[in-house]
Each structure stands twice: as C-alpha cells, then as structure tokens.
Motif scaffolding. Sequence first.
Motif, PDB file in Angstrom:
ATOM      1  N   GLU A  66       0.765  -1.130   0.101  1.00 43.31           N
ATOM      2  CA  GLU A  66       0.186   0.107   0.035  1.00 43.31           C
ATOM      3  C   GLU A  66       0.902   1.208   0.135  1.00 43.31           C
TER       4      GLU A  66
ATOM      5  N   GLU B  61      -3.417   5.916  -0.452  1.00 45.09           N
ATOM      6  CA  GLU B  61      -2.541   4.813  -0.303  1.00 45.09           C
ATOM      7  C   GLU B  61      -1.912   4.887   0.942  1.00 45.09           C
TER       8      GLU B  61
ATOM      9  N   HIS C 127      -4.078   3.465   3.573  1.00 43.28           N
ATOM     10  CA  HIS C 127      -4.181   1.963   3.329  1.00 43.28           C
ATOM     11  C   HIS C 127      -2.975   1.614   4.357  1.00 43.28           C
TER      12      HIS C 127
ATOM     13  N   GLU D 129     -10.457   2.400  -3.025  1.00 49.42           N
ATOM     14  CA  GLU D 129      -9.868   1.956  -4.545  1.00 49.42           C
ATOM     15  C   GLU D 129     -10.856   2.145  -5.531  1.00 49.42           C
TER      16      GLU D 129
HETATM   17 FE   LIG Z   1      -4.472   0.950  -1.680  1.00 55.06          FE
END
Ligand SMILES: [Fe+2]
Lengths: 329, 607
Positions: free
Chosen positions: B104, B134, B137, B231
Amino acid sequence: MAARRLKTWSALGQLGRLPGEYEIVTHALNYTTRPGRPSALASNPTTPANMWLLTYRDSSPLQAGDWLGFRDPDRLTYRAYVTMQDQQETVVAGVLDEYGPARHDASLPSWWLEVLAALFTPTRFPVHALQMTSAYLGYLAPSSYITNCAVFGTGDLLRRVSLVAYRTRQLAEATDSAIGRTERARWQQDEAWQPARQALEKLLTAYDWGECFTAMNLVLRPTLDQILLHELAEAARDSGDELTWLLLSNLAADAARGIRWSTALARYAIEQRPENRDVLRRWADRWAPRAEAAAAGLGQLLSGVRPAGAAERAANSARHEVLDRAGLA
Amino acid sequence: MARLPREEWYDIARDVDWDLSYVDYDEVFPEWMSGTGKVPREAWAEWDEPYKVTYPEYVATQREKETGAYSVKAVLRKSRVFDQLDEGWKSVAKQHFGAVALVEDLAAYAELRMARFGLAPAWRNMAVFGALDETRHAQISLYFPHELLGRDPQYDWAHKAYHTSQWTVAAARATFDGMMMNPNVVDVAVQLPFTFETGFTNVQFVALAADALESGDINFANMISSIQTDEARHSQQGGPTLKILVEHDPRRAQWVIDKTFWVSARLFSVLTGPAMDYYTPLAMRKQSFKEFMLEWVAGQFADQLQDYGLKKPWYWDEFLAGLDTWHHGLHLGVWYWRPTVWWNPQGGVSPAERDWLREKYPDWEDRFGPIWDVIIGNINAGQAGLTLPATLPWLCSLCQLPVGTAGSPGNQRYPVRSYPLSYDGRTYHFCSRPCRQIWWEDRDTLHSPTVVDRVLAGEVQPPTVEGLLTWMGLTPEVRGTDAYGYRWARAYPPGDPGPAGDAGPAGDAGPAVTEPSNGGRPVPVNALFAGDFVTQLVTLQDTDTVDQAASRIAAQVVGRRVRSREAGLVVRLGGRVLPGELTVAAAGIGPLDSVDVSWDAGRVGER
Ligand SMILES: [Fe+2]
Ligand SMILES: [Fe+2]
C-alpha cells in the motif's frame, strides 16, 4: 519455550520506549530503501527507474546514517491530517458563508480587484508547480517519515489550488474585473511573474531529492509564500477585503506546518552529519538569487498597496528566518 | 449563501497547464518517466476522470471513514472476538497484512509519480488523492495488526515482510516493482489502477471481506471494506489513460495489460487462492476462489477490455484452465514448505473439506488427491517429519513462484514441467510459456534474481534449509506450522490412506539444498520426479552415476509426496533416456539442466 512478547514492531524495538500511533504507522515503510538491498527495485539494476533512484536519492550529496530517526514535529498521521483539514475546510466554508461572497465581492473597488487579478487568482499555476514538486519529493524521499510530510504537503497544495479556483469563479461572476479570463496570460507574460515562473520551472527539474527539498521548502516557498499568503493578506485587510485576508490566513497555517517539518529535517540532517550544513548551504546559495528575483518581481504587483519595497524585503527576510531556523544562517 | 456547486469551479482547478519557457518540456516530463511514446502530447488534454471529487469533499468523506473504521476497532478492542477466531482464518489475516501493508505504501509512490509526471493536470490532481489514499491504506493496515503483536509474533510480519528476502515477498516485490515503480507513468496507470486495482483487488478485498464477516473477524472486514471504497475511486485513473493510449497505440496498451494480468493472476493464486479455498473455515466459505475469479476477474475484466476495443490476452484459455489448478498446487507448496512462511497454513484437506474441493473442482482428486494421501498417511503414521522440506522448489524467473504450479500432476494439457530458455550462456526456467514470453520481451526491466538464483550464487550460507530460513528473516517463533496441528488429517480412518512406503535414504531432512558432501563438482539441476507437483533444486555431483543421481532426486519425493513403488528409475534429459551407469558428467548433465526422473517398470528390483 514461549517467545518474548512483542510490544511493537521488531524494527522499532530499539526505541527504548513504547512508540505512539504516529511511529507505528510511519516507521520504515519504504522497502526500496531497506538496508542490504541489491538495488532499490527488484529488477535489472540498470533500468531507468533504478538508475533514477540511485542517482537522485541514494547518491544524493545529502546523506545521513539513519533517515529513520527523523520525526515530523506535528507527528501527523493520515487520520489526524484528514480530521484537521476537514475542520479547516469547515472554517473556510463558514467564512465564505459569512461574507456572502456575491455581496462582498461586488463591493470591492476595481483597483483592488486588479491586485487580485494580478497576484491572487493566477496563483493556481505556481501552486500547481509546487504541488507537482512536492509529490516528487514524496516519491524520492529516503524515508517514509519524510515522504509522509511531503504527501500531506502535496494535499495542502491541492487544497490551495482548489480554493483559488473556487474564488476565481466567484470573483469572476460577481465583478466586472479581468478575473477568470487572464490568469494564464499573467502567469506566462506579465513581467512581474517571470522570475517566479523561471524559478518554479527550474525547480521542476531539480531532481536530486536534497536539492529539491532545499530549493522548494527552505528557499522558494518561504520567499513566495511571504508575498502570496502574508503580504497579500495584509494588503487585503488594509483594503477592506476581509474575506481574502481570512482565507489566505487559513492557508498560511498549512505553509507554516511545512516550514516546521522542513526546518526540523534540515537540522536533523546536520545533526546526523555536520558536512550536510555545507551541502544544504550550497543549494540554498544557488537558489537564493532566483528567490530574490521572484520576490522583486512579485513585490511590484503590490506596489500600490504596500510601502515601496516592503513586500520584497519581507519575503527575503522570511527566507532568512527559515534558513536560520534550519541551522543554515 | 450556498456554496458553489462543484461543476462551477472544478474545471478551473484542473486547468493548470502552461507553456514552459525556461526549461525544456522533455526535461520536466522525461520520456522515461512520463512515457508518452506514440501518443501526441496534445492528446493528453482529453484526460477526464469519470468520478470527480474536490479537496473539501475528499477530507470530509475520508474523515468520516476513518472515524468509522477506528471506532469499530476501539469497540472491539475489549471484546474477546480475537480469541474466538479460527486459526485458519487468522492465517488469512496474517498473510494479508504481511503481503499488503507495505505494498500500500509502495502504491503511494506510484501515485506520487503520476502526480508529478502525469501528462494531464486532471490526472495529476487525481493522483494526489491516490497518494493520500494509499498512505491511509498503509497506515490502517499496520495499526490494526499492531495491537495483536503481544498475542502472536507472526503479526510482526505485517511490517517486517517486505524488509526481508522471504520467497513469496520476493515474488510480490518483483511483481509490484514491475507494476508501480519501474514503468513510466502511462504504463503505471494501465497496470496499477486499471489492471490490478480494477481487475484484482476487488477479489482480495470483496472476497475476503465476505469471508471475514462469516468468520466473525468484524475488525478485519471493517478495515478492508473501508479500504475498498477508496480503491473504487482512485482506480478510475486507469480508464482515461487507457482510452487515450488505445487510441494512439493499441498494441502497447494490449501488451501492458496482458503481461500485468498474467503476473497478477499468478500472485493471487498463491495469496488469495489458498486463503479462500483452504484457510477460511469450510462453513464460512462464501464462494470458491474459482467462482470468485470467474465472476469478478475473468467476467468483468474481459468485458472491460472489450469496451476499450482490446482483446482478451493471448493466454486466456490457459489462465481459465489455471483457475482449476494453480492455487491448489501453490497451496500444497506453501503448506509443504510451511516453515518458510510467516503464517500457519491450514492443510484444509479433511474428508469434509475434500468433498467440498471435489465438488468445486471435479479434477482435484485425480490431480492432487494422491499427493495429499501420501502426506496424510505420513502424518497419521507419526512421520510428520516427512511432510517438511529438505530442498527448495525451483522458482520461475518471471513470477518467482514454484515451477510446476502453473500446471498439475496428471494434466496432459498443462503438465508439471519447466519451460526453459537459454539466453546469454545460461538456462532460465519458467513455470509457463506466458511467463517465459513476458520475460523474453521485457527482460531488460523485469529480470530479477529469484531466491533459487541467490542460493546458487552462494548468497545463502550455510546453504541448508535452516540457513535459508535464517537468511529469509524467519526467526524460529514465526515459522509457519500447520494451523490445526494436523487435526484435519487425523479425521481420516486409521490406515486409510495407507503408508506411503519407504521414504528412501535421504528421508531425514538432510542438507539437500547444498553442495554434495564429498567428491566431485556440484551440478545443481532442476529436477522433476514424475507424479510430483513441483520441480526442485537438487545438487548432483558430476561423478555420480546417473542411477545415483536418480536416487538423490527420488529421495526428495518418494515417500514424501509420491508413493513408493517396486520399480526402477529412469532418467531423461531433454526427453532422451540416459544410461544408468554413465556418470553425470559423461551423460551430459550440466548445471541448471532440467532432469526428469520417472518409474521404470522394466527395472523392477534394481533399485
Ligand atoms: Fe490501496
Ligand atoms: Fe511463472
């Protein structure tokens, strides 16, 4: 045999204290910088991307024994960032509501609208250039602690472009000024903008991560933001445009956070390796004349509303102050 | 006064390109990074994201999501939910965290690269949100497992995995570096948001969220569903990029998609396939991996390709056939080589689970049943040591997964074998023709040594299984063991399946990864024993007779994964039978050759 219970990541175990959320979620995330790697990326070591990281990141003149020791003074995590910025956006929305832009903007005198058209609404271009460069810095930074500062900083710059775009539209609708039609032309052709544009276009090609960081965060931004955020805000308040003053002051808080981590990073680099002071200074010296030229150019656009030379002087001393805080005076 | 609607000002914020005057365009957007290729520069002005979001909208939505996800976690913290989770399910979570958390973060660099070098300002702005997403994440995927560290040190690998050279990590690193970090940003947009995020992460996140909920892991389900909503937004960067690329250079678009889809499918077969079909407790499984892949990946993705005027990849039939076999072979490999992973694989072949496998995969029994029977027989005969590795499987030079696992035993069309290639004075081995072809086309960028290559280069010392585990960073307390302590195997009636027979002289785990103990010069070969599911690195001596070489290879398989027989052995090199009395050197067996050993009914008793 029961294994010793882990209290945190084994990679953070040597801290000697329990890490907080910030360190747990920020520490050593960039595996392309892991020690003992054959090359940054798992691929042929001579691919352009590997060579790029080798040249501009791993072989930068700015070196430290351990970049993972650096900490953002604000210790920002993602959730703290979006929470904080949602609050700030709520503040901005409140300000916009309170001033009922249509009425407020229509009341602005045309000489002041001309200042906004010259120095405020064209800023979506230079700020976008900074946004691009800040993204690059995040990509090339040698540790995730630095990358994350740059990522949030990139978000801040998109925030700034967005607010400028929003106000451009409002001012274009509410007034008979040139706003909304001439921004690109001013940025590209107005003499006063050219030194700043030249500096920022050159900044886009400062690919060494350390030079990119120094040029943008320690030299150009302190200089430009002093004019584009602070001097313009003061002029706005003096000219009865409280809305612009409040909005710019709000954006200035983002810039101040950028200066906090950037000066802390410079000091950290020097602490890690005293020679870094000369490395940083060389870059600062290379970029200072460009910053000075930019300040002189943009200062002209405030000449009617600020005492002669005041904005330029303030911009240069803002830069000196940042370099001082960075340990580079 | 109401705020301006988004449409009123959004375009101004993305109208931020200008004509550069003080530096060259190519300096600011170098072809290496920006990758316009045959696409005229002006064409990128058409780039338009279908899903529009502003900064204030972004932070408001994301703040709400974060508050939601973290408050569920806080509520569950004091509950006993974790203690009640099935060990097999926990392995799904451990594997996921380790394989995903730092990727990620890698995806954040990919987004930052697009935010800088993307050729349209609208794209660059979208990528800023992508980079923020990201970062989120990575952070959430670390914060959640961190609190479990005190209960189980395997969770340390959520952070540690990508700092090691563990073999699945090496495979994932090769795949993800090749998708996010090595290519120019046009290719990145087609590979990452289009092919990988649109095509695949749906499987990982949607499928696992469903299985997690069923398994009672509300925390995990909550986390990954929340990630998936981001996403869905930032994967939209792929479409507009692909549209422009297809218009000007359809061949490049097709190639970039084809190669990415293939390696992604291989990687998912080692991660998601076993998680869905073996680790998730039987009662909790929603769909089989194959069903999920057919619906979410094969079906939807193929339709999308058509919408863009592209074709299905050339290997489409092979990919579809692989849904029946790849992940079963890879599960068997991960389970057999379990000390090399940081989770505890659930064997998942109890009689009831086996019925489920046979129902979902009608050929499963013929292909994998015999090997599992040998394993079950050994476990139930108190010889679990024979179910542990003494060698390394040979790893494909492209996908870095065991050679053999793109086929299966008893499979005429896609047999267990290597697809070798001689290039520049050495032999490279591949799991499949597509891996070989992709490597051949893009070897200048994609080539990266596998764990086997690194063993052969002498990087692993001592070159034993133990030495390798240490080199891969697997400290004793995190090495994988069977999740249920073989409970699933004990569910079979005593003596059925029966014992596998003599395990042969090297049945005790000797240092077979290594050089021969005495005498001649080492000849490391890629050895296949008929009936096995992988090929392995076995080091012969050039002074061995071919018969001795056959025994060395057989010892790593017979009685371990293939039942012993009253028969002699025959060795083939390039399809040619080698006389048993010749030496390895005289028979022409050289380093890195593919050597096949099989039973020879005509030589009963000679062995
Ligand atoms: Fe991601
Ligand atoms: Fe492969």
